[in-house]
Write an enzyme that holds these catalytic residues in place. Sequence first.
Site, PDB file in Angstrom:
ATOM      1  CE  LYS A  38      34.221 -18.907  72.610  1.00 31.54           C
ATOM      2  NZ  LYS A  38      35.090 -19.988  72.275  1.00 31.54           N
ATOM      3  NE  ARG A 137      38.354 -25.665  76.723  1.00 38.45           N
ATOM      4  CZ  ARG A 137      38.151 -24.735  76.113  1.00 38.45           C
ATOM      5  NH1 ARG A 137      38.519 -23.384  76.914  1.00 38.45           N
ATOM      6  NH2 ARG A 137      37.901 -24.428  74.974  1.00 38.45           N
ATOM      7  CE1 TYR A 276      25.528   0.552 100.016  1.00 41.76           C
ATOM      8  CE2 TYR A 276      26.222   0.129  97.998  1.00 41.76           C
ATOM      9  CZ  TYR A 276      25.115   0.463  98.711  1.00 41.76           C
ATOM     10  OH  TYR A 276      23.812   0.029  98.575  1.00 41.76           O
ATOM     11  CG  MET A 324      23.123  -4.419  91.597  1.00 40.22           C
ATOM     12  SD  MET A 324      21.652  -5.183  92.770  1.00 40.22           S
ATOM     13  CE  MET A 324      22.536  -5.996  93.759  1.00 40.22           C
TER      14      MET A 324
HETATM   15  C1  LIG Z   1      36.246 -19.191  71.743  1.00 38.29           C
HETATM   16  C2  LIG Z   1      36.868 -20.294  70.842  1.00 38.29           C
HETATM   17  C3  LIG Z   1      37.676 -19.779  69.613  1.00 38.29           C
HETATM   18  C4  LIG Z   1      37.819 -18.310  69.496  1.00 38.29           C
HETATM   19  O1  LIG Z   1      38.683 -17.824  70.304  1.00 38.29           O
HETATM   20  P1  LIG Z   1      39.401 -16.416  70.118  1.00 38.29           P
HETATM   21  O2  LIG Z   1      40.578 -16.442  70.903  1.00 38.29           O
HETATM   22  O3  LIG Z   1      38.396 -15.388  70.709  1.00 38.29           O
HETATM   23  O4  LIG Z   1      39.588 -15.930  68.620  1.00 38.29           O
HETATM   24  C5  LIG Z   1      37.992 -20.732  68.832  1.00 38.29           C
HETATM   25  N1  LIG Z   1      38.143 -21.984  68.866  1.00 38.29           N
HETATM   26  C6  LIG Z   1      37.437 -22.546  70.072  1.00 38.29           C
HETATM   27  C7  LIG Z   1      37.423 -23.995  70.264  1.00 38.29           C
HETATM   28  C8  LIG Z   1      36.728 -21.750  71.003  1.00 38.29           C
HETATM   29  O5  LIG Z   1      36.418 -22.236  72.247  1.00 38.29           O
END
Ligand SMILES: *Cc1c(COP(=O)(O)O)cnc(C)c1O
Length: 384
Positions: A38, A137, A276, A324
């Site tokens: 991801k 969550r 800046y 930037m």
């Molecule tokens: C991102 C995520 C992982 C991986 O987590 P890491 O700490 O990067 O190993 C595993 N399970 C879920 C549900 C996640 O959102």
Amino acid sequence: MAKKKLLNWIELSRSALKKNVATLSALAPGKILSVSVKANAYGHGLSEIVSILKDQKEVTYLTVHSLEEAILCRQSGWQRKIITLGPILPENAEAVIEYDLEPAIFTKNFLQQLGKISNKYGRSVKTHLKLETGTHRQGITEKELPAFASLYKKYDTLKKPYGAYTHFANIEDTTSHEYANYQLSQFNTMVKKLKALKIKPTIRHTASSAATILFKKTHFDLVRPGIAVYGHWPSKETYLSYLLEGGKNDLFQPVLTWKTRVTQLKHLPSNAFVGYGCTYKTTSPTRLAVLPIGYYDGYSRALSNQAYVLIKGKRAPVRGRVCMNIIVVDITDIKKVNLEDEVLLLGQTKRDGISAEQIAEWAKTINYEILARLSPAIKRIIVP
Ligand SMILES: *Cc1c(COP(=O)(O)O)cnc(C)c1O
């Protein structure tokens, strides 16, 4: 046009990635390995990372957040399995069939829609039911299980969840693992309930990197590491917990190196301002190098007057604010710096280095954010 010389690029070490995958695979022997790609593969570059992982037979699954990421994995040539962890709109449920995905389930709406669509096509769909165990969550509570069970049973093509999973709230941030243990017992209780409701999942999974490294009992049937695949520890606490258990420190090797080049050199007298806001003022004659990267690229503005880069292996401190597209560094004490010389922004040399963890400390955040926010526009190169 001839091959361009790059001004701003990321190198990805194929061998480091392979080594980390092999290490994680060995930490969870016999378990299915799902690599989290991801957030553009934690900022590394999704298509490049997928192109390497394709050859890694240990990797059965990729875990992604969104439908868009899953489609990118398919377009990058990934033919094995994909779990989508994030929400998919019921309107887009057909894409699950089209791209052969295994989505996370945490709403009845989506499950219902998936049931209808999969029935329509006569294609069974594997889903992963997200169980709420205390992270609060995504996830469904024990109370909601019967309603989900009847939805599963309503559609032949669904029948039962393929996977059941949860995610720990407090495993990286602490050396006390009380809450993780509590969540684990909740998970086991809920899985029992699923069995009683006759929707027993085929596989169970709970382990991110930290859990994969530290706790065998969280491995179940599949592990889902992310950050460690890229060669980074989830946190100092995880590293410390690992050492306390007698581990050795060279488990992982960072995959990513970020580089740029010197594009202007200048001399400043004493008492001159840089950048800046006039936040930096020289105290003696100073030599500066201008570098063509900034917060647009993911070099956080929080690094203003905080960080250093490496030029010829020597530390050049960032002077003034990060802009930037530009930063300015002090090279007064580095001899013979020339235009177009390579600059290390993030990565390791033989003698020194700038880790994502070090940058995170300067920017008062975590290594995950430093990596994930590297701009996808930066050119990625795979190196041996
Ligand atoms: C991102 C995520 C992982 C991986 O987590 P890491 O700490 O990067 O190993 C595993 N399970 C879920 C549900 C996640 O959102």
